[in-house]
Every structure is written in structure tokens, then in C-alpha cells.
Design an enzyme around this catalytic site. Structure first.
Site, PDB file in Angstrom:
ATOM      1  N   ASP A 245       0.842  -1.199   0.000  1.00 40.04           N
ATOM      2  CA  ASP A 245       0.000   0.000   0.000  1.00 40.04           C
ATOM      3  C   ASP A 245       0.888   1.264   0.000  1.00 40.04           C
ATOM      4  OD1 ASP A 245      -3.182   0.390   0.525  1.00 40.04           O
ATOM      5  OD2 ASP A 245      -2.087   2.013   1.487  1.00 40.04           O
ATOM      6  N   TYR A 395      -3.778  11.023   0.470  1.00 42.56           N
ATOM      7  CA  TYR A 395      -4.181  10.736  -0.916  1.00 42.56           C
ATOM      8  C   TYR A 395      -4.188  12.003  -1.741  1.00 42.56           C
ATOM      9  CZ  TYR A 395      -5.494   5.995   0.297  1.00 42.56           C
ATOM     10  OH  TYR A 395      -5.451   4.690   0.688  1.00 42.56           O
ATOM     11  N   HIS A 452      -4.510  -7.977   0.336  1.00 45.91           N
ATOM     12  CA  HIS A 452      -3.847  -6.688   0.458  1.00 45.91           C
ATOM     13  C   HIS A 452      -3.078  -6.506   1.772  1.00 45.91           C
ATOM     14  CE1 HIS A 452      -3.376  -2.485  -0.586  1.00 45.91           C
ATOM     15  NE2 HIS A 452      -3.763  -2.151   0.627  1.00 45.91           N
TER      16      HIS A 452
END
Ligand code: NAG
Ligand code: NAG
EC number: 3.3.2.9
Length: 476
Positions: A245, A395, A452
Site C-alpha cells: 500500500d 491521498y 492486500h
């Protein structure tokens, strides 16, 4: 006669010259190209500098470089307040016959909340969280938190290998709690003790117990630089790094910045941005003649049908990303105010990103791979630190720029790299694509299971793969 000969020799001169000159010119040109290429090779990412503290950077004041030991504590009042909020919950009933397809099923959410309110023992979890030593130190004006675990014992003639592990969103340093003992104490877990690690797990600034940046622009490059400074401060000249990630982007940037410090890079998620025409051709041909474009049978299985598996699937699952990359503070204000909203938002990711088929399960398959205690501990790390908004802003700071022209897009990664490709990961990156950015892949593994949150889901598999990288790098 004499004249004639001279004439012909002269006329011959030119072809002669070109016969000699052409290869010489070619050779020189080739050398120049090689030299340029080799210069490109050592091109590194600019380290830069930053200030993320509140207000202006104090002029020429030396930063306090002390490392302070730290324990996570919460007051009774904080927990009472949390319980009040949990007691006042409002729910919207799910549509009939819907599991997790519309997001977190609120019938199941009520069960999670009931557990959180009545059974979940935060004090007990805190003991688990505090079993490893925590520290804080100030870097670029903000407090950086990290866990630092040394091995209980090191076999004779060996040195512990420092390993920095970086989490992502919506995770935390706690994701590594099951893998830490496997890495620091292999003998205690029946594993070969040829490689023993000393593990450092920082919280990305804005996540968990690291202070949130007060200034705009805190991106993966800044995080990479801060973690380099942290490792330098801890006295490590050379170390390994691991991430998935955001942790993957950050550790890749670290390898691009100071390749000499990074002995090896291990990733469980590979982002590749600029693929260009080559990627498109590879994709189109790969559907019919995978071997021609360097795709293995396993790559084909994971990539195709491409639209369904890698395009629509991403569209279905990345709405959050668009929100966080544009207006993080708006959606974040609700999540920071409501523990129930926060839990639903975070835990939905632990459902689908672990296995997409979990979307069709009434309880999101959450308890198949995780315990509710572990899941809620991660949620609590966001709750007690109010870190959801800053974590979402990360982000925006990263995705608002053109990725293909970003400073790190054109710089290769030359440190020895290990890639663990987990089958349930959001997008698959074949070895042949990864090679474009990673020039020295020494391990590429198709993992048998897992998604993930690799360290959280499959600590044994991940630990094995990290060890494999170290053995290759150090010829063990
Ligand atoms: C939601 O979850 C509950 C509890 O896991 C389950 O019984 C139910 O079928 C799911 N769907 C709806 C629409 O309630
Ligand atoms: C994050 O932002 C930096 C700075 O613009 C950029 O170089 C990097 O590529 C970004 N990473 C991602 C994944 O967007």
C-alpha cells in the site's frame, strides 16, 4: 602513369577513411550512450527538505534529536465518551438480500458495535500493543512515532539485520504485530535462525501516533525522507525496507533516494504508473499469446479477463480514493466524529481487500481471517488519535499531481528487490512489467494465498519471502 596511380589512391582515400572512421565513430557513439545510460543509472531521487510543524519554521534552530520512549495510554474519560457515542448509534437497515455489495452491511455493523461496546477490552489490547517498545522523535517539526523491536538473542557470529516496515491505509503499525516475532525471534517459532531481524515500524505522519503534518504537501517523498532521517538517527547506515500500500510507495521512494542505504527492498504491492504503449501492447497480445510478451500462465490467470478483474474491479473499489484525493476533510469530519462510521469505513476495506468474494458474504468474511479484537484495535488506533482526516489527506497530497511527470516516475530502482505477489491483491503486476521500474528483482513470488494486508493476514508467508530476499542479497 604515376599520376594515374596517385589519382586512384586519392579517390580510394575516402572509402578507406570511412571504413576506419565509421566504426570508430560508432564505437565512440556507443561509449557515449553507455556513459549516458550509466549516468542515468546512478540518478537518484532528490532528498530535499521540509517543515511540517505548526507555523513558520524556526530560523536556524537545531531540531531536538532525542528519541523518547513512549507508552500508549488513554484516559477513562476517552473510553467513556467512546461508549456514549456507541450507545447513541443510528443505523440504516440494509437493502433486502444485500450482503456487502452496497458497503458495510449495517445489520452486521450492529453486531460489531455490540462487541466493541460490551466485550472488547481495550486495556487488554493496550497491553498487547505496548508489549513492544514505542518511541517518538521530532523530525521536520513533527513527532514521529515508531515501534522498535530488537531480537531477544542473536546466534553467534551473526548480526541482526535492521528492517523498516511501513504500513498503509487504512492500516497502522499494528498490522505488523504478528510478523514481528517471526522476524526477530525465528528460533522461538521453530524457524531457521540464519536471518534474524531488528524491526522498526513507524507510523506514517498523520497516521496513528505520529503527529499530523500542519502544512500542505506531505507526500510519499516527504515520508520517505523522514524515515531515512529516522533510520540515520537510530544509527543505521544500511538496512532493509518492506511495504505494501502506501508503505510500498514510501519504501520505493526511499530506495530511489538513498540506494546505498537500502540493502534490499521487499514489496507486497507494486504500483506501476507509466506503462505507455508497451504495456497496452503487452496487455492486448498477452490475452492470446502471453509467452510472447513475457507473461506466465499464472500472470494470465490473474490478469484476464482484464476489464473485469483489473479495470471494473478497481472502479468498483476505489470510490474512496477519489473522495480522499479531492475533499478528504469533508467526508473525514463525519468519520472523525462517529466511531461507528469510522469502523464501517475502515473495516469494509479489510473485508473486500482481503478477498473480493467477501463482498457477497453477510458478515463481509471479516472474521475468517482476522479476530474482531485485532480489527477493532486498528480502528481504535485511528479513533483515539483522531487520525482519519490526516490519513485521508495523504491521498490528496499524492494523487493531485500528474503521476507520469512526478519526480520519482522516471527514476529506476536499482537496489535488490523482492516482490511477493499475493493472489487477492487489488491489481496484479507481472514480473515483466515490474522490471521496467525495478532493475534488480532478485525474488518474485506468486504467493499461494492472501490479499492486500499481507503481514496481517499471512505473517508466515510474508516472513518467509522477506527472508528469501535477504538470503539472495547476502548469498546465504
Ligand atoms: C447483513 O448481515 C447480517 C448479519 O451478518 C445477515 O444476517 C444479513 O443477511 C445481511 N444482510 C441483510 C440484508 O441484513
Ligand atoms: C506522491 O506525490 C509525489 C510528489 O508529487 C509523487 O512523486 C509520487 O509519485 C506520488 N505518489 C503517488 C502514488 O501518487
Amino acid at each position: 602513369m604515376w599520376q594515374q596511380i596517385l589519382q586512384s589512391v586519392r579517390s580510394f582515400k575516402y572509402p578507406w577513411r570511412s571504413i576506419i572512421l565509421a566504426p570508430a565513430a560508432l564505437g565512440a557513439g556507443g561509449l557515449l550512450v553507455c556513459w549516458l545510460l550509466s549516468r542515468r543509472k546512478i540518478k537518484t531521487l532528490e532528498m530535499g527538505d521540509g517543515w511540517w510543524g505548526s507555523g513558520e519554521r524556526p530560523p536556524r534552530e537545531k531540531e531536538d534529536e532525542r528519541i523518547r520512549s513512549f507508552q500508549i495510554e488513554t484516559s477513562d474519560r476517552e473510553i467513556q465518551e467512546l461508549h456514549q457515542r456507541l450507545d447513541q448509534a443510528r443505523y440504516t437497515p440494509p437493502l433486502e438480500g444485500v450482503a456487502f455489495q452496497y458497503g458495510f452491511n449495517s445489520t452486521y455493523l450492529q453486531k460489531v458495535v455490540a462487541y466493541w461496546r460490551n466485550q472488547f477490552d481495550w486495556q487488554k489490547q493496550l497491553e498487547i500493543v505496548n508489549q513492544y517498545p514505542h518511541f517518538k522523535t521530532t523530525i521536520e517539526g513533527i513527532e514521529v512515532h515508531f515501534v522498535h523491536v530488537k531480537p531477544p538473542g542473536i546466534p553467534k557470529g551473526q548480526a541482526a539485520r535492521p528492517l523498516l516496515m511501513v504500513h498503509g491505509w487504512p492500516g497502522s503499525f499494528y498490522e505488523f504485530y504478528k510478523i514481528i516475532p517471526l522476524l526477530t525471534d525465528p528460533a522461538g517459532h521453530g524457524l531457521n535462525e540464519d536471518v534474524v531481524f531488528e524491526v522498526i515500524c513507524p507510523s506514517i505522519p498523520g497516521y496513528g501516533f505520529s503527529e499530523a503534518p500542519h502544512q500542505r504537501g506531505f507526500d510519499t517523498l516527504a515520508a520517505a525522507r523522514i524515515f531515512h532521517k529516522l533510520m540515520q538517527r537510530l544509527g543505521f547506515q544500511e538496512f532493509y525496507v518492506q511495504g505494501g500500500d502506501w508503505g510500498s510507495r514510501i519504501t520505493v521512494n526511499m530506495a530511489q533516494m538513498l540506494p546505498k542505504s537500502v540493502k534490499g527492498l521487499h514489496l507486497n504491492l507494486v504500483f506501476i504508473t507509466s506503462g505507455g504503449l508497451g504495456r497496452l501492447v503487452s496487455l492486448l497480445l498477452g490475452a492470446y499469446v502471453p509467452w510472447l510478451v513475457g507473461l506466465t500462465r499464472e500472470d494470465s490467470r490473474r490478469l484476464y479477463p482484464y476489464l473485469e478483474k483489473n479495470v471494473y474491479e478497481l472502479l468498483r473499489e476505489t470510490g474512496y480514493l477519489h473522495i480522499q484525493a479531492t475533499k478528504p476533510d469533508t467526508a473525514g469530519s463525519g468519520l472523525n466524529d462517529s466511531p461507528i462510521g469510522l469502523a464501517a469505513y475502515i473495516l469494509e476495506k479489510f473485508s473486500t481487500w482481503t478477498d473480493r468474494s467477501f463482498r457477497d458474504m453477510d458478515n463481509g468474511g471479516l472474521e475468517r481471517k482476522f479476530s474482531m479484537d485485532d480489527l477493532l484495535t486498528n480502528v481504535m488506533i485511528y479513533w483515539v488519535t483522531s487520525s482519519i482526516v490526516p490519513s485521508m489527506r495523504f491521498y490528496k497530497e499524492n494523487l493531485s499531481k500528474n503521476l507520469n511527470t512526478a519526480p520519482d516516475a522516471r527514476i529506476g530502482v536499482y537496489v535488490p528487490t523482492g516482490i511477493a505477489a499475493f493472489p487477492q491483491e487489488l491489481a496484479h503486476c507481472p514480473h515483466s512489467w515490474a522490471k521496467k521500474l525495478f532493475k534488480n528483482i532478485v525474488v518474485y513470488s506468486y504467493m499461494p494465498r492472501g490479499g492486500h494486508f499481507a503481514a496481517f493476514e499471512e505473517p508466515e508467508l510474508l516472513a518467509q519471502d522477506i527472508r528469501q530476499l535477504v538470503r539472495k542479497v547476502e548469498h546465504l
